[in-house]
Design a protein around this motif. Structure first.
Motif, PDB file in Angstrom:
ATOM      1  N   LEU A 241       0.870  -1.173   0.000  1.00  0.00           N
ATOM      2  CA  LEU A 241       0.000   0.000   0.000  1.00  0.00           C
ATOM      3  C   LEU A 241       0.905   1.222   0.000  1.00  0.00           C
ATOM      4  CD1 LEU A 241      -2.865   1.217   0.216  1.00  0.00           C
ATOM      5  CD2 LEU A 241      -2.578   1.198   2.695  1.00  0.00           C
ATOM      6  N   ASN A 242       0.962   1.940  -1.113  1.00  0.00           N
ATOM      7  CA  ASN A 242       1.873   3.080  -1.207  1.00  0.00           C
ATOM      8  C   ASN A 242       1.333   4.078  -2.224  1.00  0.00           C
ATOM      9  OD1 ASN A 242       2.502   1.779  -3.677  1.00  0.00           O
ATOM     10  ND2 ASN A 242       4.143   0.630  -2.682  1.00  0.00           N
ATOM     11  N   LYS A 243       2.079   5.175  -2.353  1.00  0.00           N
ATOM     12  CA  LYS A 243       1.678   6.237  -3.277  1.00  0.00           C
ATOM     13  C   LYS A 243       2.361   6.036  -4.625  1.00  0.00           C
ATOM     14  CE  LYS A 243       0.555  10.039  -0.121  1.00  0.00           C
ATOM     15  NZ  LYS A 243       0.870  11.429   0.257  1.00  0.00           N
ATOM     16  N   ARG A 244       1.641   6.409  -5.697  1.00  0.00           N
ATOM     17  CA  ARG A 244       2.181   6.350  -7.055  1.00  0.00           C
ATOM     18  C   ARG A 244       1.987   7.704  -7.721  1.00  0.00           C
ATOM     19  NH1 ARG A 244       2.666   0.862  -8.484  1.00  0.00           N
ATOM     20  NH2 ARG A 244       2.817  -0.287  -6.508  1.00  0.00           N
ATOM     21  N   VAL A 245       2.855   7.976  -8.665  1.00  0.00           N
ATOM     22  CA  VAL A 245       2.756   9.228  -9.415  1.00  0.00           C
ATOM     23  C   VAL A 245       2.034   8.956 -10.730  1.00  0.00           C
ATOM     24  CG1 VAL A 245       5.028   8.885 -10.482  1.00  0.00           C
ATOM     25  CG2 VAL A 245       4.043  11.189 -10.339  1.00  0.00           C
TER      26      VAL A 245
END
Length: 530
Positions: A241-245
């Motif tokens: 679970l993480n952020k993506r651009v």
């Protein structure tokens, strides 16, 4: 160079999908030139889109090459085999991708197909991937007959490649729009990008293929992503679970599952299936700015709460210190009241004999003052000094016996023939030092008792007891031992002077002791002596 029947059969089997595609294109072009009636019902899909989908989803690499070896078109499978994006691939001629040793073998075949002496050929050769290594592949070259310019169709089969479950999953999800499927090789380069990935991240497949998978992440290091892939290889899968651009530069929270390509080893790539965590995760810039301001405010509030908690803790410690100080002051006040009460009880008994008591040193810690001149001194030698002490005890006299010699000066205070106090001018025989040496009190307590003694005039031993530094029995035991030592020391003098001052002592203010001098002298006399 002739082609064997087996090669013709193999070529026909592998070239069949591409030939079907080419045949369909030719039929469509011919039918567009001829007028034909419209069907009674429209087709569910436009035929060019169907052909394009078949071209893109072919299980083998398919591309079109000009006569000078420049690529005009390449499908996803061909780009995946070699690891290039289409922008990179279009600038690389076919000759450049071919291994130098294989160029020599292929040169005669290319010359014949360009001259029209053959329609196609097939050979196994090595093609250079973007990573710099060469991969063996079965290459089929077909001449497009209807093209006004030399145009060839190139079909590339990865000869060392067998489809794995991971690749099969990706192939099944190629057109799925609701789930993003990203296929990566062992070096972390993206080799597969489905429709769902295009919708979620905003990148077209031509833009993103052969770019590092790590570039899609925000706030992740190479080490953390390597650990994540290692966890997937160890457990068979891993969740993240993480952020993506995104393509527009904004960020989105993504929940993903990583499936390693275990059939090809621990370092042979993986498939990632992604979903946007919440619909609200992708927001307009103004909303994201508002969320950022809210998060900052929450952080400031948390820091303020921490500061308040620290202040309350410091205040509690301060209150505890004040309470402790009040308790200490109350204890000191109690001791002062006890000391004042002792002084008030002592003063009436002391007043009648003040002149005589004044002759006794004010502080036992100081050296004994020189004997007043008005005393009548008598000389004594040897055993007569012990007899003098015995005479005072036998006659039950009360007063102060003064002794002086080259060894120093001593005072013995008698009451009814019992020794109740003594003093000496030798530091090692002072009561305070003896108490410290015996471990009854320490130096700090000794100093406090001396201050009280000097301020009030209460005997040093009584000051120690009044201050609660030691019990009366402990102090009395040390005084008795000191007195016996003083008697023994004086009895050993060979020559001295003595004087006796009659007085009524203020024994009420002293630590009560009573020493039988005759018994002490008897102990000092050798057995069988006079």
């Amino acid at each position: 160079m002739s082609i064997t029947p087996e090669e013709v059969l193999r070529y026909a089997l592998w070239a069949l999908p591409a030939l079907l595609v080419l045949l369909a294109v030719l039929v469509i072009r011919r039918r567009r030139k001829e007028p034909r009636p419209r069907p009674a019902t429209p087709l569910p899909l436009d035929r060019p889109e169907m052909l394009q989908a078949a071209f893109d989803r072919a299980s083998v690499g398919v591309g079109f090459v000009t006569g000078d070896g420049q690529w005009l078109e390449a499908n996803r499978r061909l780009l995946s085999i070699l690891g290039y994006s289409f922008a990179e691939f279009g600038n690389l001629p076919l000759r450049f991708l071919t291994h130098p040793d294989d160029r020599k073998r292929e040169a005669p075949l290319l010359a014949e197909i360009r001259a029209g002496k053959r329609a196609a050929y097939a050979m196994t050769k090595r093609l250079m991937r973007k990573s710099g290594d060469y991969r063996s592949a079965r290459v089929h070259m077909l001449r497009c007959a209807e093209s006004p310019q030399p145009l060839f169709q190139c079909i590339v089969e990865d000869s060392g490649h067998q489809s794995t479950p991971v690749e099969a999953i990706f192939a099944a999800m190629a057109e799925v729009p609701d789930s993003a499927a990203i296929l990566c090789d062992a070096s972390g380069l993206i080799t597969g990008w489905n429709k769902g990935a295009e919708r979620l991240f905003g990148h077209a497949a031509e833009e993103i293929l052969s770019t590092p998978w790590m570039k899609l992440h925000v706030g992740e290091t190479k080490e953390s992503l390597t650990r994540l892939i290692g966890t997937a290889a160890q457990n068979g899968f891993a969740r993240a679970l993480n952020k993506r651009v995104l393509h527009d530069g904004s960020h989105v929270v993504v929940r993903s599952v990583i499936i390693p390509d275990l059939l090809r080893g621990d370092a042979s790539g993986f498939l990632e299936i992604c979903h946007e965590e919440t619909a609200a995760a992708r927001k307009a810039p103004a909303e994201r700015q508002s969320d950022s301001a809210l998060a900052k405010t929450l952080e400031e509030n948390a820091a303020m709460r921490d500061a308040i908690a620290r202040a309350e803790s410091a205040e509690a410690e301060l209150r505890q210190s004040v309470t402790s100080l009040k308790t200490t002051n109350a204890e000191l006040s109690r001791k002062v009241r006890l000391l004042a009460s002792a002084i008030r009880k002592m003063l009436p008994a002391r007043k009648p004999d003040e002149p005589q008591i004044a002759a006794v040193p004010a502080a036992p810690a100081a050296a004994v003052e020189r004997t007043p001149v008005e005393l009548t001194w008598r000389s004594v030698t040897g055993e007569d000094l012990g007899n003098t002490l015995a005479a005072v005890a036998e006659e039950a006299r009360s007063g102060v016996l003064h002794l002086r010699s080259d060894h120093g000066e001593k005072r013995f205070v008698f009451e009814n023939g019992q020794l109740i106090a003594c003093s000496s001018d030798r530091d090692e025989r002072l009561l305070g030092q003896l108490l410290v040496d015996a471990g009854v009190i320490d130096e700090a307590q000794r100093g406090a008792a001396l201050e009280t003694h000097r301020a009030t005039g209460v005997p040093f031993g009584s000051s120690i007891v009044n201050l609660g530094l030691a019990t009366e029995d402990d102090v009395a035991e040390i005084i008795r031992a000191k007195a016996k030592n003083e008697i023994a020391d004086a009895a050993a003098w060979q020559q001295a002077e003595w004087a006796f001052t009659e007085s009524t002592t203020a024994s009420a203010a002293m630590v009560p002791i009573a020493i039988d001098v005759l018994a002490v002298l008897a102990e000092l006399t050798p057995a069988g002596g006079a």
